[in-house]
Each structure stands twice: as C-alpha cells, then as structure tokens.
Write a protein that holds these residues in place. Sequence first.
Motif, PDB file in Angstrom:
ATOM      1  N   ILE A 120     -12.802  -4.328   4.492  1.00  0.00           N
ATOM      2  CA  ILE A 120     -11.917  -5.385   4.010  1.00  0.00           C
ATOM      3  C   ILE A 120     -11.597  -5.175   2.539  1.00  0.00           C
ATOM      4  N   HIS A 121     -12.620  -4.752   1.774  1.00  0.00           N
ATOM      5  CA  HIS A 121     -12.460  -4.632   0.337  1.00  0.00           C
ATOM      6  C   HIS A 121     -13.247  -3.421  -0.145  1.00  0.00           C
ATOM      7  N   ILE A 122     -12.626  -2.620  -0.987  1.00  0.00           N
ATOM      8  CA  ILE A 122     -13.286  -1.464  -1.605  1.00  0.00           C
ATOM      9  C   ILE A 122     -13.063  -1.525  -3.102  1.00  0.00           C
ATOM     10  N   THR A 123     -14.138  -1.294  -3.850  1.00  0.00           N
ATOM     11  CA  THR A 123     -14.040  -1.194  -5.305  1.00  0.00           C
ATOM     12  C   THR A 123     -14.352   0.237  -5.703  1.00  0.00           C
ATOM     13  N   VAL A 124     -13.501   0.801  -6.534  1.00  0.00           N
ATOM     14  CA  VAL A 124     -13.658   2.202  -6.935  1.00  0.00           C
ATOM     15  C   VAL A 124     -13.385   2.305  -8.433  1.00  0.00           C
ATOM     16  N   SER A 125     -14.082   3.218  -9.083  1.00  0.00           N
ATOM     17  CA  SER A 125     -13.869   3.444 -10.506  1.00  0.00           C
ATOM     18  C   SER A 125     -12.635   4.306 -10.725  1.00  0.00           C
ATOM     19  N   GLU A 126     -11.945   4.052 -11.819  1.00  0.00           N
ATOM     20  CA  GLU A 126     -10.778   4.865 -12.144  1.00  0.00           C
ATOM     21  C   GLU A 126     -11.197   6.318 -12.293  1.00  0.00           C
ATOM     22  N   GLY A 127     -10.441   7.194 -11.660  1.00  0.00           N
ATOM     23  CA  GLY A 127     -10.763   8.618 -11.698  1.00  0.00           C
ATOM     24  C   GLY A 127     -11.596   9.079 -10.525  1.00  0.00           C
ATOM     25  N   ALA A 128     -12.212   8.164  -9.819  1.00  0.00           N
ATOM     26  CA  ALA A 128     -13.024   8.524  -8.651  1.00  0.00           C
ATOM     27  C   ALA A 128     -12.121   8.709  -7.443  1.00  0.00           C
ATOM     28  N   SER A 129     -12.703   9.294  -6.395  1.00  0.00           N
ATOM     29  CA  SER A 129     -11.934   9.498  -5.169  1.00  0.00           C
ATOM     30  C   SER A 129     -11.957   8.231  -4.314  1.00  0.00           C
ATOM     31  N   LEU A 130     -10.980   8.152  -3.432  1.00  0.00           N
ATOM     32  CA  LEU A 130     -10.831   6.974  -2.572  1.00  0.00           C
ATOM     33  C   LEU A 130     -10.589   7.442  -1.152  1.00  0.00           C
ATOM     34  N   GLU A 131     -11.256   6.796  -0.202  1.00  0.00           N
ATOM     35  CA  GLU A 131     -10.958   7.031   1.203  1.00  0.00           C
ATOM     36  C   GLU A 131     -10.923   5.701   1.926  1.00  0.00           C
ATOM     37  N   LEU A 132      -9.836   5.437   2.614  1.00  0.00           N
ATOM     38  CA  LEU A 132      -9.675   4.219   3.397  1.00  0.00           C
ATOM     39  C   LEU A 132      -9.637   4.596   4.873  1.00  0.00           C
ATOM     40  N   ARG A 133     -10.420   3.869   5.669  1.00  0.00           N
ATOM     41  CA  ARG A 133     -10.548   4.212   7.076  1.00  0.00           C
ATOM     42  C   ARG A 133      -9.566   3.441   7.959  1.00  0.00           C
ATOM     43  N   CYS A 134      -9.117   4.129   8.991  1.00  0.00           N
ATOM     44  CA  CYS A 134      -8.208   3.518   9.955  1.00  0.00           C
ATOM     45  C   CYS A 134      -8.509   4.100  11.328  1.00  0.00           C
ATOM     46  N   ASN A 135      -8.750   3.245  12.295  1.00  0.00           N
ATOM     47  CA  ASN A 135      -8.908   3.664  13.679  1.00  0.00           C
ATOM     48  C   ASN A 135      -7.861   2.956  14.519  1.00  0.00           C
ATOM     49  N   TYR A 136      -7.304   3.681  15.459  1.00  0.00           N
ATOM     50  CA  TYR A 136      -6.237   3.106  16.251  1.00  0.00           C
ATOM     51  C   TYR A 136      -6.557   3.214  17.733  1.00  0.00           C
ATOM     52  N   SER A 137      -5.870   2.388  18.490  1.00  0.00           N
ATOM     53  CA  SER A 137      -5.969   2.444  19.938  1.00  0.00           C
ATOM     54  C   SER A 137      -4.554   2.559  20.486  1.00  0.00           C
ATOM     55  N   TYR A 138      -4.337   3.643  21.230  1.00  0.00           N
ATOM     56  CA  TYR A 138      -3.015   3.873  21.803  1.00  0.00           C
ATOM     57  C   TYR A 138      -3.158   4.875  22.925  1.00  0.00           C
ATOM     58  N   GLY A 139      -2.336   4.743  23.960  1.00  0.00           N
ATOM     59  CA  GLY A 139      -2.489   5.563  25.149  1.00  0.00           C
ATOM     60  C   GLY A 139      -2.123   7.024  24.969  1.00  0.00           C
ATOM     61  N   ALA A 140      -1.232   7.315  24.051  1.00  0.00           N
ATOM     62  CA  ALA A 140      -0.801   8.699  23.831  1.00  0.00           C
ATOM     63  C   ALA A 140      -0.818   8.936  22.324  1.00  0.00           C
ATOM     64  N   THR A 141      -0.145   9.958  21.881  1.00  0.00           N
ATOM     65  CA  THR A 141      -0.075  10.200  20.438  1.00  0.00           C
ATOM     66  C   THR A 141       0.964   9.270  19.830  1.00  0.00           C
ATOM     67  N   PRO A 142       0.505   8.399  18.969  1.00  0.00           N
ATOM     68  CA  PRO A 142       1.445   7.426  18.400  1.00  0.00           C
ATOM     69  C   PRO A 142       2.064   7.927  17.110  1.00  0.00           C
ATOM     70  N   TYR A 143       2.978   7.158  16.589  1.00  0.00           N
ATOM     71  CA  TYR A 143       3.389   7.310  15.213  1.00  0.00           C
ATOM     72  C   TYR A 143       2.377   6.533  14.362  1.00  0.00           C
ATOM     73  N   LEU A 144       1.925   7.112  13.258  1.00  0.00           N
ATOM     74  CA  LEU A 144       0.936   6.483  12.393  1.00  0.00           C
ATOM     75  C   LEU A 144       1.464   6.391  10.970  1.00  0.00           C
ATOM     76  N   PHE A 145       1.127   5.305  10.304  1.00  0.00           N
ATOM     77  CA  PHE A 145       1.681   5.035   8.986  1.00  0.00           C
ATOM     78  C   PHE A 145       0.615   4.424   8.083  1.00  0.00           C
ATOM     79  N   TRP A 146       0.788   4.646   6.787  1.00  0.00           N
ATOM     80  CA  TRP A 146       0.078   3.903   5.763  1.00  0.00           C
ATOM     81  C   TRP A 146       1.103   3.268   4.829  1.00  0.00           C
ATOM     82  N   TYR A 147       0.905   1.960   4.599  1.00  0.00           N
ATOM     83  CA  TYR A 147       1.743   1.207   3.666  1.00  0.00           C
ATOM     84  C   TYR A 147       0.864   0.644   2.559  1.00  0.00           C
ATOM     85  N   VAL A 148       1.483   0.426   1.395  1.00  0.00           N
ATOM     86  CA  VAL A 148       0.795  -0.216   0.284  1.00  0.00           C
ATOM     87  C   VAL A 148       1.581  -1.463  -0.109  1.00  0.00           C
ATOM     88  N   GLN A 149       0.835  -2.508  -0.449  1.00  0.00           N
ATOM     89  CA  GLN A 149       1.462  -3.768  -0.854  1.00  0.00           C
ATOM     90  C   GLN A 149       0.820  -4.247  -2.147  1.00  0.00           C
TER      91      GLN A 149
END
Lengths: 113, 113
Positions: free
Chosen positions: B9-38
């Motif tokens: 839900i929430h990640i805190t990271v120091s400036e200059g450090a690396s970031l990884e955000l996890r996403c798991n999906y459920s779909y019957g075949a190969t879907p289109y996948l996207f990342w958006y920022v708000q």
Amino acid sequence: EAGVAQSPRYKIIEKRQSVAFWCNPISGHATLYWYQQILGQGPKLLIQFQNNGVVDDSQLPKDRFSAERLKGVDSTLKIQPAKLEDSAVYLCASSLSLSGELFFGEGSRLTVL
Amino acid sequence: AQSVTQPDIHITVSEGASLELRCNYSYGATPYLFWYVQSPGQGLQLLLKYFSGDTLVQGIKGFEAEFKRSQSSFNLRKPSVHWSDAAEYFCAVGPPRDYKLSFGAGTTVTVRA
C-alpha cells in the motif's frame, strides 16, 4: 495540444442532491471513458463511449448514474440522487480509438455529505 | 475476469535508492499491462506498457518493468529515485487490443531526503 478537460474540479453536495460532471476530450479522440476512483482504491471503469454510442456500461449504477455523449465530443456524467458512497474522484479519459492509449483528465472530486 | 493486486500500500524510499513496486495480475491469456503514475491533484500519466515481445520494457522518467508470465507479475523498477517520484503508482491490466482497464489499488511512494 490541449489535454482532457474536466469541470468542476471540486463539488460538495448533500446526499439525495444531484450533480453533473463535464468532460471535453482531446480533439479527434473517438473513445471516451468515465472512471470512478474512491479514496484508497484504483480507478473503476463506469462507462465507455465510441463516438456517441455506448460500448460498455456494465459497471454503471444505472438507477442513479447516467452519462451521455450526444454529439460524439463532450460528455456529461450525472448522479441523481447522490449517496454518501458516491464520494470519489471522477476521471474522464479519451483515446483515438478503442485500442488507443488513454489520456486522463485531472478529475472531478465529489464529496457527498 | 481480469484483476490486479498491488501488495504494497505504501513504500518509503530514500532519495537515490532503488525502487521496486510489485504487481500481480489475473487474466486468462496474455494481457496488456500498464503502469500509471498519479501525482496529487493530477490525472493518471502512463509510465509504460507491455503488449508482447521483449519482457523488459522501458518507460518514461527512467522507469522499467519486467513481465514474468510464470509469476503473473509485472513489477516496476527505478534504479535511483528522485524526490519528484513521490506519487501514487497504479498497475493496470486490459484485454489485448482493448484499453478497458482494471486497476490495482495503488502503491503510494514517499521519498525521504
């Protein structure tokens, strides 16, 4: 190039009142979407238009929500009567076609008291 | 049915450090996948998308994501985070050739100096 325009940006109403949101998509974009984003959740698709026709409104609560895109350009989303649980940001997005990238407006934030 | 899970839900990271955000999906075949920022008070901006081909995709603002079919994942990464990356990030999935997207609940990223 102008982006997706939405108004009003903010609206506060009492429950059981009505409210309308307006969206002007990017010029030439045939497909228009309305999404509802409740606090702490991701956007949920309400309705999808292709020109002035509805492609998908399966997630639209039709007892209180309505949307139209009469001339295939601007769109209006109406809620009547509003409930407390309708408090959310209403996002409009447009794309060139059904398979085109979405461009989002800044949203209209609704608070129902 | 298609769905997306963003476990963090929430990640805190120091400036200059690396970031990884996890996403798991459920779909019957190969879907289109996207990342958006708000960013606060803004609409959603597309960071990157995966349709097919190379499973490592590059996006804007130095972000990349890797599609792993065996794990039904599409994790977002950035090697070095800037203070301006503080925002909410949404993973989304859609059927091929259709932008009728289902969004995850989002991950809020806070960047500390």
